[in-house]
Design a protein around this motif. Sequence first.
Motif, PDB file in Angstrom:
ATOM      1  N   LEU A  75       0.797  -1.191   0.006  1.00 39.14           N
ATOM      2  CA  LEU A  75      -0.009   0.103   0.190  1.00 39.14           C
ATOM      3  C   LEU A  75       0.825   1.215  -0.147  1.00 39.14           C
ATOM      4  O   LEU A  75       0.427   2.326  -0.779  1.00 39.14           O
ATOM      5  CB  LEU A  75      -0.778   0.165   1.241  1.00 39.14           C
ATOM      6  N   ASP A  78       2.152   1.918  -3.332  1.00 43.01           N
ATOM      7  CA  ASP A  78       0.837   1.946  -4.248  1.00 43.01           C
ATOM      8  C   ASP A  78       0.795   0.683  -5.271  1.00 43.01           C
ATOM      9  O   ASP A  78       1.032   0.932  -6.467  1.00 43.01           O
ATOM     10  CB  ASP A  78       0.939   3.394  -5.202  1.00 43.01           C
ATOM     11  N   THR A  80      -1.411  -1.876  -6.009  1.00 42.95           N
ATOM     12  CA  THR A  80      -2.637  -2.221  -5.930  1.00 42.95           C
ATOM     13  C   THR A  80      -2.897  -3.662  -6.301  1.00 42.95           C
ATOM     14  O   THR A  80      -3.614  -4.180  -5.717  1.00 42.95           O
ATOM     15  CB  THR A  80      -3.623  -1.200  -6.530  1.00 42.95           C
ATOM     16  N   VAL A 108      -4.924   2.774   3.215  1.00 43.96           N
ATOM     17  CA  VAL A 108      -5.890   2.984   2.197  1.00 43.96           C
ATOM     18  C   VAL A 108      -6.579   4.205   2.235  1.00 43.96           C
ATOM     19  O   VAL A 108      -6.722   4.956   1.295  1.00 43.96           O
ATOM     20  CB  VAL A 108      -6.882   2.091   2.061  1.00 43.96           C
ATOM     21  N   THR A 111      -4.260   6.946   1.125  1.00 45.70           N
ATOM     22  CA  THR A 111      -3.659   6.834   0.021  1.00 45.70           C
ATOM     23  C   THR A 111      -4.921   7.439  -0.979  1.00 45.70           C
ATOM     24  O   THR A 111      -4.567   7.698  -2.227  1.00 45.70           O
ATOM     25  CB  THR A 111      -3.355   5.363  -0.705  1.00 45.70           C
ATOM     26  N   ARG A 112      -5.889   7.407  -0.469  1.00 43.20           N
ATOM     27  CA  ARG A 112      -6.948   8.177  -1.132  1.00 43.20           C
ATOM     28  C   ARG A 112      -7.551   7.406  -2.338  1.00 43.20           C
ATOM     29  O   ARG A 112      -8.117   7.752  -3.085  1.00 43.20           O
ATOM     30  CB  ARG A 112      -6.760   9.456  -1.696  1.00 43.20           C
ATOM     31  N   ASN A 113      -7.351   5.926  -2.093  1.00 48.90           N
ATOM     32  CA  ASN A 113      -7.904   4.870  -3.118  1.00 48.90           C
ATOM     33  C   ASN A 113      -9.275   4.407  -2.770  1.00 48.90           C
ATOM     34  O   ASN A 113      -9.283   3.590  -1.995  1.00 48.90           O
ATOM     35  CB  ASN A 113      -6.882   3.912  -3.409  1.00 48.90           C
ATOM     36  N   ASP A 115     -11.869   3.079  -4.474  1.00 51.36           N
ATOM     37  CA  ASP A 115     -12.342   1.677  -4.958  1.00 51.36           C
ATOM     38  C   ASP A 115     -11.275   0.437  -3.923  1.00 51.36           C
ATOM     39  O   ASP A 115     -12.301  -0.409  -3.717  1.00 51.36           O
ATOM     40  CB  ASP A 115     -11.675   1.617  -6.221  1.00 51.36           C
ATOM     41  N   LEU A 116     -10.376   0.769  -3.724  1.00 52.48           N
ATOM     42  CA  LEU A 116      -9.461  -0.212  -2.782  1.00 52.48           C
ATOM     43  C   LEU A 116     -10.014  -0.206  -1.477  1.00 52.48           C
ATOM     44  O   LEU A 116     -10.011  -1.386  -0.946  1.00 52.48           O
ATOM     45  CB  LEU A 116      -8.098   0.029  -2.926  1.00 52.48           C
TER      46      LEU A 116
END
Length: 190
Positions: A75, A78, A80, A108, A111-113, A115-116
């Motif tokens: 993570l 990055d 994914t 997560v 990381t501002r993801n 979807d993940l």
Amino acid sequence: MMVAAQIEDINLLYELIQNDLYVLQCIDDVPFFHTLLHVATSFGHIEFMIEMIKLKSTFAKKLNQAGFSPMHLSLQNDRTQTVLRLLRFDEDLVCVKGRDDLTPLYLVVQTRNIDLLIKLLKVCPEAIEHVTVRDETVFHLAVKNDMFEAFQVFVGWLIRSPNEFAQRWEKELLSWTDIDGNTVLHITTI
């Protein structure tokens, strides 16, 4: 061995194992160690990672000297696709607590993801109830990092979740106080 992980050379890995049949066990016996799996996940070397998990599955939950598991490092770097493959191996890796009791779900959020974040929450809903050493929930962290979209995902998940604990979590987690006595509302106001 670390070079084998860095360059994703599975043949070299097996040559080194032939020279010392107990090398992976010796590594596993050390409580905190930056294993070959940590290296492979940091670089996003999925094939090497899968081979390592087959050889020594305990490495997947092992923390390195800095307090991070292979998923934490994936993570942070990055990676994914590496995270998603790790989840196929063991969904409970989402709940592995690392340095400062941070779980991968906390990382997560940073990381501002989104979807993940949703995928991790689906595979391990219990991760939402973990708190850091500062008694911060994922809600605290989302607000502190101006991740209001993540905050909305968490609240929406609690409202719609079929999980038997969701109602209790909604009441407890949204009013939870961190080490400084702040709830999510206090932090939002600040």
